[in-house]
Design an enzyme around this catalytic site. Structure first.
Site, mmCIF file in Angstrom:
data_model
loop_
_atom_site.group_PDB
_atom_site.id
_atom_site.type_symbol
_atom_site.label_atom_id
_atom_site.label_comp_id
_atom_site.label_asym_id
_atom_site.label_seq_id
_atom_site.Cartn_x
_atom_site.Cartn_y
_atom_site.Cartn_z
ATOM 1 C CG HIS A 223 8.358 -20.569 9.601
ATOM 2 N ND1 HIS A 223 9.313 -20.934 9.552
ATOM 3 C CD2 HIS A 223 7.558 -20.397 8.563
ATOM 4 C CE1 HIS A 223 9.548 -20.717 8.067
ATOM 5 N NE2 HIS A 223 8.643 -20.236 7.415
ATOM 6 C CG ASP A 227 7.247 -16.699 6.908
ATOM 7 O OD1 ASP A 227 8.403 -17.029 6.710
ATOM 8 O OD2 ASP A 227 6.114 -17.450 7.110
ATOM 9 C CG HIS A 250 4.414 -14.515 2.760
ATOM 10 N ND1 HIS A 250 5.675 -14.015 3.139
ATOM 11 C CD2 HIS A 250 4.160 -15.587 2.916
ATOM 12 C CE1 HIS A 250 6.148 -15.074 3.589
ATOM 13 N NE2 HIS A 250 5.456 -16.065 3.382
ATOM 14 C CG HIS A 319 -10.360 39.530 -11.142
ATOM 15 N ND1 HIS A 319 -10.994 39.040 -9.904
ATOM 16 C CD2 HIS A 319 -10.618 38.941 -12.415
ATOM 17 C CE1 HIS A 319 -11.869 38.279 -10.464
ATOM 18 N NE2 HIS A 319 -11.576 38.138 -11.923
#
Length: 414
Positions: A223, A227, A250, A319
């Site tokens: 399971h 998930d 999760h 410069h």
């Protein structure tokens, strides 16, 4: 990591609605309305939502590579899922009823290709809670998982599957969600798990499994794999790689999904990025565009840019005549422009935004920069909150630091 056939998933046409055999909407069974709604920060609430996400995972991640004789670009890429109520039904606590709904409905062919994230190198993802993931290249999608619970009915379990459609149907889809009896009262007090029962959840007490036999000896880890597949389906792209997970959660799954997206986004920049593409992201133009090329890029983390300093630069006329030195403020400006590219990449509607720099701290110039030098800017994102970002930049010539600064910038509307 690379992507193929890039296309925004939001523009893809969608197959027909997910219907039952009689053409009725999938019945909303097994789960009552949870008072107060559900917050996606709660693992239990996310698990309920995963019944619908698991359906989408079946379409996106499983059919992607393992349907013989059909090109990946012609496989299922999306679905319209209609919910009647505030949350997805838990049904029997597994994925199999949603999988059956997909099978009964069928799919329609799309005219557009779909996006694929193909893992090209090894990377890891970890969380402070102990979840860890190692991702490596593979020909298809393979998921391995290990879980470790102190409860005697679970213990340490490991399994691994190549995620073909048949493997998901047979090995993963029947695996039910599970929980512990001693947690039930606290969850319900928070407005969660209102419809859970022994008919839709494996419940464990001190003696073992309260609702009879398991569907698999290792149903718990199976399971967890379901998930993981469901969470990764939220990416909206197909995956090609081997995911090895230790104590997946999760929180960890979502962090992994975000990391996969970041790697895909970095690969999509097709480095090195030349000046014509830089101008697509920065508003600066000659003579004030001071970044010639982007060499490295990690979304929301760091960027490396390059500036070739030539005698034809307009500022060298004054410069300084006879002793040309690049103005120090322009070195910092070039560094800031590279930082602006890093910052703008995290903005969705960048054509309507612009980056303004707000402060400079700890500015130091170490050596003069003269015509013929090649400036390399390394800019790191230190913090990003509410459209305000802190950056740390270093400019180098031949590997030696010539300037450095801490910068703060904000993203505002044009």
């Amino acid at each position: 990591m690379t992507t193929t056939a890039p296309i925004s998933t939001s523009t893809l046409p969608l197959p027909q609605r997910i219907l039952g055999k009689t053409g009725e909407s999938v019945p909303m069974l097994g789960l009552g309305t949870a008072p107060g709604g559900m917050g996606l920060k709660d693992d239990v609430a996310i698990a309920l939502f995963e019944r619908a996400v698991g359906l989408y995972a079946t379409l996106v991640n499983i059919n992607a590579y393992h349907q013989p004789g059909v090109e990946a670009g012609k496989k299922a890429a999306g679905a319209v899922i209609e919910l009647q109520g505030p949350e997805a039904p838990i049904l029997d606590g597994s994925f199999q009823h949603y999988l059956a709904a997909v099978s009964d409905t069928g799919t329609v062919e799309l005219d557009a290709p779909v996006e694929v994230i193909s893992v090209q190198g090894r990377f890891t993802v970890t969380t402070s809670a102990g979840s860890s993931y190692v991702v490596t290249p593979a020909d298809g999608l393979r998921v391995s998982a290990t879980i470790d619970f102190k409860h005697k009915a679970i213990g340490r379990q490991h399994t691994s599957f190549d995620m073909s459609e048949e493997a998901f149907r047979r090995e993963i889809a029947p695996a039910r969600t599970f929980g512990f009896h001693h947690d039930a009262e606290a969850l319900r007090a928070r407005g969660l798990a209102q419809g859970t029962s022994l008919e839709n959840t494996i419940v464990l007490d001190d003696d073992g499994v309260m609702n009879g036999s398991l569907r698999f000896e290792d149903e718990f880890v199976r399971h967890k794999i379901g998930d993981l597949i469901g969470d990764l389906a939220l990416i909206g792209r197909r995956l090609q790689g081997h995911i090895v997970s230790e104590c997946p959660s999760h929180e960890g799954n979502i962090k992994l999904a975000r990391t996969l997206l970041k790697h895909a986004q970095a690969a999509s920049h097709d480095l090195p990025m030349e000046v014509d593409r830089i101008m697509e992201h920065l508003p600066h133009r000659y003579p004030f565009l001071l970044v010639d090329r982007i060499l490295e890029f990690e979304p929301e983390k760091r960027i490396v840019g390059l500036k070739n300093v030539t005698i034809s630069e307009p500022y060298f006329q004054g410069h300084f005549p006879g002793h040309p030195v690049m103005p120090g403020v322009l070195i910092i400006e070039a560094m800031a422009q590279a930082g602006g590219l890093l910052l703008m990449d995290s903005v969705s509607d960048r054509e309507n935004k612009v980056v303004y720099f707000m402060s400079l701290d700890n500015v130091k110039w170490r050596k003069p920069v003269v015509p013929g030098d090649q400036l390399v800017f390394e800019v790191e994102m230190v913090q990003f909150r509410r459209n305000v970002c802190k950056l740390r930049g270093v400019a180098k010539v031949d590997g030696k630091v010539v300037a450095e600064a801490d910068m703060m910038a904000g993203i505002v509307d044009r």
